[in-house]
Motif scaffolding. Structure first.
Motif, PDB file in Angstrom:
ATOM      1  N   ARG A  50      -0.465  60.816  33.558  1.00 40.10           N
ATOM      2  CA  ARG A  50      -0.499  62.160  34.162  1.00 40.10           C
ATOM      3  C   ARG A  50       0.052  63.243  33.246  1.00 40.10           C
ATOM      4  O   ARG A  50       0.061  64.417  33.614  1.00 40.10           O
ATOM      5  N   SER A  67     -10.154  62.782  32.604  1.00 38.25           N
ATOM      6  CA  SER A  67      -9.201  61.946  33.350  1.00 38.25           C
ATOM      7  C   SER A  67      -8.235  62.780  34.189  1.00 38.25           C
ATOM      8  O   SER A  67      -7.703  62.289  35.191  1.00 38.25           O
ATOM      9  N   ALA A  68      -8.025  64.036  33.836  1.00 43.39           N
ATOM     10  CA  ALA A  68      -7.101  64.892  34.587  1.00 43.39           C
ATOM     11  C   ALA A  68      -7.533  65.053  36.039  1.00 43.39           C
ATOM     12  O   ALA A  68      -6.690  65.176  36.935  1.00 43.39           O
ATOM     13  N   ASP A  99       4.713  59.182  34.920  1.00 43.14           N
ATOM     14  CA  ASP A  99       3.575  58.300  34.681  1.00 43.14           C
ATOM     15  C   ASP A  99       2.843  58.834  33.453  1.00 43.14           C
ATOM     16  O   ASP A  99       2.356  59.973  33.459  1.00 43.14           O
ATOM     17  N   PRO A 131      -4.556  63.117  27.483  1.00 36.64           N
ATOM     18  CA  PRO A 131      -3.355  62.356  27.844  1.00 36.64           C
ATOM     19  C   PRO A 131      -2.477  62.092  26.611  1.00 36.64           C
ATOM     20  O   PRO A 131      -2.996  61.856  25.514  1.00 36.64           O
ATOM     21  N   PHE A 171      -6.127  62.938  39.256  1.00 36.98           N
ATOM     22  CA  PHE A 171      -4.755  63.021  39.768  1.00 36.98           C
ATOM     23  C   PHE A 171      -4.584  64.236  40.665  1.00 36.98           C
ATOM     24  O   PHE A 171      -5.247  65.256  40.486  1.00 36.98           O
ATOM     25  N   GLU A 172      -3.643  64.103  41.616  1.00 37.68           N
ATOM     26  CA  GLU A 172      -3.322  65.234  42.488  1.00 37.68           C
ATOM     27  C   GLU A 172      -2.649  66.339  41.683  1.00 37.68           C
ATOM     28  O   GLU A 172      -2.935  67.520  41.860  1.00 37.68           O
ATOM     29  N   THR A 173      -1.728  65.926  40.794  1.00 41.41           N
ATOM     30  CA  THR A 173      -1.091  66.874  39.883  1.00 41.41           C
ATOM     31  C   THR A 173      -0.999  66.247  38.498  1.00 41.41           C
ATOM     32  O   THR A 173      -0.996  65.023  38.363  1.00 41.41           O
ATOM     33  N   VAL A 174      -0.937  67.119  37.478  1.00 40.40           N
ATOM     34  CA  VAL A 174      -0.760  66.685  36.098  1.00 40.40           C
ATOM     35  C   VAL A 174       0.384  67.491  35.489  1.00 40.40           C
ATOM     36  O   VAL A 174       0.791  68.521  36.027  1.00 40.40           O
ATOM     37  N   GLU A 197       4.170  71.046  36.189  1.00 40.36           N
ATOM     38  CA  GLU A 197       3.344  70.171  37.022  1.00 40.36           C
ATOM     39  C   GLU A 197       2.494  71.061  37.913  1.00 40.36           C
ATOM     40  O   GLU A 197       3.024  71.945  38.597  1.00 40.36           O
TER      41      GLU A 197
END
Length: 158
Positions: free
Chosen positions: A47, A120-121, A44, A66, A124-127, A139
């Motif tokens: 992410r 924005s990071a 995605d 991003p 998310f659960e993970t980036v 990740e």
């Protein structure tokens, strides 16, 4: 991954941070390292983050944004407590971080640099970000990335 460790991966192991490495074959003709990772790994776009080194009032600062966007230099300067920012000289960025362009990780720099991560990071659960070489992404939870880098979180993506 034997023999392919980086200062970033060594830091993650030393700090016992949960993470997953994702390797892919880097194409030297790729125009965007981050978008190459998105395509190669089927990720995605929102992410996946790129690491850019800028100069804020004469000192190097790392911006993590991003891959689909740009670094807002005014916002980076403000978040870093400065007035004016410009992209750093590539050679200076490589010397300070210890990484080559396209493989600069926000983790494990040769010199301790201030880091600002786009807000924005945190959504998310993970980036994903560079693990310290072209063709290798890591990740991890954004909270761990923020903690390990001592980052300021601010809206620096444009």
């Amino acid at each position: 991954m034997a023999g392919k460790g980086t200062p970033a991966t060594a830091l993650l192991v030393k700090q016992k941070v949960a993470h997953t490495l994702h390797a892919y074959d880097h194409d030297p003709r790729a125009e965007s390292y981050g978008l190459e990772a998105v395509e190669a790994l089927g990720l995605d776009r929102a992410r996946v983050f790129k690491t850019l080194v800028a100069e804020v009032d004469g000192r190097l600062v790392v911006g993590v944004v991003p891959v689909t966007g740009q670094l807002d230099l005014k916002a980076l300067a403000a978040a870093a407590g400065g007035k004016k920012a410009k992209m750093a000289d590539p050679a200076a960025a490589q010397r300070a971080t210890g990484y080559v362009l396209g493989g600069i990780s926000p983790l494990g720099h040769r010199s301790r640099l201030p880091v600002v991560i786009d807000a924005s990071a945190e959504g998310f659960e993970t980036v994903f970000c560079s693990a310290g070489r072209r063709g290798l992404e890591v990740e991890l939870a954004p909270a761990e990335l923020i903690r390990l880098t001592g980052a300021v979180v601010a809206p620096i993506g444009a």
